[in-house]
Design an enzyme around this catalytic site. Structure first.
Site, mmCIF file in Angstrom:
data_model
loop_
_atom_site.group_PDB
_atom_site.id
_atom_site.type_symbol
_atom_site.label_atom_id
_atom_site.label_comp_id
_atom_site.label_asym_id
_atom_site.label_seq_id
_atom_site.Cartn_x
_atom_site.Cartn_y
_atom_site.Cartn_z
ATOM 1 N N GLY A 1 0.823 -1.209 0.000
ATOM 2 C CA GLY A 1 0.000 0.000 0.000
ATOM 3 C C GLY A 1 0.847 1.246 0.000
ATOM 4 O O GLY A 1 1.964 1.250 -0.525
ATOM 5 N N SER A 2 0.316 2.288 0.642
ATOM 6 C CA SER A 2 0.981 3.592 0.594
ATOM 7 C C SER A 2 2.181 3.640 1.539
ATOM 8 O O SER A 2 2.291 2.849 2.476
ATOM 9 C CB SER A 2 -0.002 4.689 1.003
ATOM 10 N N GLY B 1 2.356 2.063 5.286
ATOM 11 C CA GLY B 1 3.449 1.139 5.605
ATOM 12 C C GLY B 1 4.286 1.632 6.777
ATOM 13 O O GLY B 1 4.624 0.870 7.683
ATOM 14 N N GLU C 1 5.432 -3.201 1.138
ATOM 15 C CA GLU C 1 5.763 -2.816 -0.226
ATOM 16 C C GLU C 1 4.979 -1.533 -0.444
ATOM 17 O O GLU C 1 3.746 -1.548 -0.391
ATOM 18 C CB GLU C 1 5.333 -3.973 -1.145
ATOM 19 N N CYS D 1 2.057 -0.611 -8.636
ATOM 20 C CA CYS D 1 3.239 -0.098 -7.926
ATOM 21 C C CYS D 1 4.425 0.015 -8.884
ATOM 22 O O CYS D 1 5.391 0.710 -8.580
ATOM 23 C CB CYS D 1 3.584 -0.968 -6.737
#
Lengths: 496, 496
Positions: A239-240, A244, A263, A301
């Site tokens: 995610g963001s 994270g 990630e 991503c």
């Protein structure tokens, strides 16, 4: 109206006194007629207690490989229902849904194959030497063991492959770890449907209850409590950067800190060198790049978020080819109106900065959350001097930077943050480019792509998906490919 | 009087305006006639800048394997001088000094062999498939790359094997990382002598200056600044829990967090089961355990710090054998008067607790910092109910816990902290003991030893030295054996 409950210990519990949330159709922003009952902290505690109980019997079970296979088969059998829920909740097109489901099935099967290998858990063994002087050398056998109970956070942009039974869950299951999934609230139905198939598989194979639980939650409370729960031993998150880092902070402040593999975000720089024009027709290169930027509304991503193009006649041709191709591209709805709003706000903010020119796709909108595809063009000095440009823009956007000299690329590479990928388009890039520049690229990214776009991450043991901070929280691990199991194993040596 | 300077960029700089510190002889607590000039923050910055410059040329150098070999040879050639400095500063006996130096040389050679293997840095490769439909499968090659500049903290209890060119430095050099050592102030001369040999080796092989720097520091400021320096990418530390956690905290609070591999503290529980008395004579078992507790004043991270003995006639025989053997043992000086003071204070505090009986070795003291060897005997309930007993006592001490039932061992194993090792003495331990108990042991330790003591860590690829928190900061890595290189490498995939 359909109702969905938390799945804890083989039971789906609909507690109709709880608060609930709904999902929406990103194509019209209307709520879908369903209710997801929010997990309570008591639900969470029960899930962790059952997971703790399941750890020993599940990790010792001989049926782990069959379990992964059975889930894969059930995903296949229920394909139609899953695809229809996936498309409704995510707004992503059917072809993407199918290819993501195929990938999820493939991931499960590759972990199943991995742990089927005899003694896969033994990493080294060293025989005893009874005659060694002055002391006997003992026998040493080093094995992979499950790290413990793993918490997995569903990812908004991969409802199948990085959510309920995506790469994180599959690798944790393969490692012998019970898993508690905190569903992503944007696709709670898809997530619950998949969770039910996992529970069905557990029941069919008589695996211990608590091997898997699925918690519905639309806010941060449950996720934070999960990372803080002493039974949880590791976390998988996609995610963001903000999300994270928040989880990482919680994990580090526990009395027993635990690893979080997060990630997070990446700009995925693309370097176009003049020599590439020897081989590449600017038109086809432009099409390839635009497809990579706009596919599924750029919600990857690994979307190429910044492209460096030389300020030369060929370079200008390429910029024109990008613009042309942009206008031809069909752009899909974004995953959720919040994501769409963020995209609109961030691209507007970028447009307000001095020295930029935005090119916006001209295809008509059909849906509500339809992200216009946007290129923001500028020269190198403009880019380098303004922090607004030094962040990931999630969605169909890329910065187009016209550079005057390769020194500028050197300057960029030494100051940029860690990246998941770096792509280099050049004639014979490994040999014609400056060695120091290539080395700096390697220091800054988890994957170097020669003459190719970064989207389309192969699921392969040779894949590295995880780069230096902040693209991921620990660049020594990968989130894709069978090596990702190492995130959730530790080694124990048995000495005799 | 001899003077020692910081070694930065191939230069040993004695800045006689700086503050200095001295080392002391632990046998008489008198200062040794030497001066170590404290590194300044400017020294540190210069060292990091040179290390950053060295990263590319050093990591690409073909001479890394020869470098490790050459250092090993120079250690051998200078053995006499090194041993004499080591013994003077540490108070450890000559036979220990030799065996530790041998181990250090062996470590360097095993990393040299490792990286000599062709393509050792390639972990996976996967060929292209031009015909795959719908898209070509690219070639993928995944390689180990150096993580960057590594900071290593010298360990007081291993002046050779876990300090200047010990396991951390050797593995970082092998990975291609420049290293900055913050010397341990208790053995600053030994550390500098080793550092000079590293610099000599670099010069002889024409390796880039900055590949190695050595900073003299007697306080926390330089160490903390090192972990905070943006050029430093990873940290190796062996020492106390307090020290390890402090570095970990700094590393996590950086704008770019970095991994710290901290090998901290452990009680290394030993479980004696009644069935072991079938095979083991209580007298020889008692001798073996006491030797492991008292060797080199028990100053090992793997010293058995807590021994569970059944409350049976055989068990009581074993307790008596331990006491007898304790009194026969020669106890050496401890490394430093601070360590000795801590040991005296902590064992006194333990002695003040209700329900304990201390047995103290009766051999006369010859030296100042001579740790009396101490056993603290108690029953299980006394142990489990008092936190004072739930910590490592660094030095020649062990808790002797008499237990009444194996249930008590189950109770202990579920509540104890992570451990480097657990030892199990039993007839046929793998098969006669409760499976759940063995599994819980594996969850709590990095190494399980059947019928053996935990001291004497083999340097072997099958060794795991690193257990669950707080025995180490990340149980997925080892500090001993060639696998320890993974702490300082990351994987990068090259896609074509």
């Amino acid at each position: 109206m359909r109702t969905f409950g938390n799945i804890i210990g083989n039971q789906e519990i609909v507690n109709s006194n709880s608060a609930y949330f709904t999902t929406t159709n990103p194509k019209d922003n209307k709520p879908i007629d369903n209710r997801f009952y929010e997990a309570t902290l008591d639900d969470l505690i029960l899930a962790t207690q059952l997971a703790q109980k399941a750890l020993y019997p599940y990790s010792k079970s001989k049926k782990k490989s069959a379990f992964l296979e059975l889930i894969a088969n059930k995903l296949e059998i229920n394909r139609d229902q899953l695809i229809s829920s996936y498309c409704l909740e995510s707004g992503l097109p059917e072809n993407r849904a199918h290819s993501e489901l195929n990938r999820t099935i493939y991931q499960l099967k590759s972990f199943s194959e991995l742990i089927k290998q005899e003694n896969w858990e033994i990493t080294h063994s060293s025989p005893a030497d009874e005659l060694r002087s002055p002391t006997r050398k003992p026998e040493l056998i080093k094995k992979r063991l499950p790290i413990g109970v793993v918490a997995v956070f569903g990812a908004s942009n991969f409802p199948f492959a990085y959510s309920t039974v995506g790469g994180d869950t599959a690798s944790a299951f393969a490692a012998g770890c019970p898993v508690i999934v905190k569903c992503h609230p944007f696709h709670a139905e898809t997530s619950t449907l998949v969770a039910r198939l996992i529970i069905d598989s557990m029941k069919e194979l008589d695996l211990p209850e608590g091997t898997f639980s699925h918690l519905l939650s639309s806010d941060y409370v449950i996720g934070e409590a999960l990372v803080n729960n002493p039974i949880v031993s590791a976390v998988g998150f996609t995610g963001s950067i903000k999300g994270g880092l928040a989880l990482q902070q919680i994990a580090q402040n526990r009395s027993v800190p635990i690893p979080v593999f997060a990630e997070m975000g990446s700009q995925n720089p693309v370097f176009i060198f003049e020599s590439t024009f020897k081989n590449d027709n600017t038109e086809s290169l432009g099409k390839k790049l635009i497809a990579s930027i706009t596919q599924n509304s750029g919600q990857f991503c690994t979307k190429p978020g910044i492209i460096f193009i030389p300020n030369t006649p060929h370079g200008i041709d390429l910029v024109n080819a990008l613009k042309k191709s942009l206008h031809e591209q069909e752009i899909e709805a974004m995953l959720h109106k919040n994501i769409w709003n963020n995209f609109q706000q961030l691209t507007s903010l970028i447009n307000e900065q001095p020295g930029v020119k935005q090119i916006v796709s001209i295809k008509d909108s059909t849906f509500e959350n339809q992200g216009r595809a946007v290129l923001t063009e500028m020269d190198f000095e403009t880019y380098i001097s303004n922090n607004v440009f030094h962040q990931e823009v999630f969605g169909p956007h890329s910065f187009i930077i016209r550079y005057d000299s390769e020194n500028q690329l050197n300057q960029f590479i030494t100051i940029t943050d860690g990246q998941l990928t770096i792509s280099i388009f050049s004639d014979n890039p490994e040999h014609s480019l400056d060695d120091v520049f290539l080395f700096e690229c390697q220091l800054k990214a988890g994957r170097i792509i020669y003459n190719g776009v970064p989207t389309g991450v192969e699921v392969d043991p040779a894949m590295q998906h995880g780069g230096p901070f902040p693209s991921s929280s620990d660049s020594r691990f990968t989130a894709v490919g069978t090596d990702s199991i190492e995130r959730f194993t530790r080694r124990v040596t048995f000495q005799k």
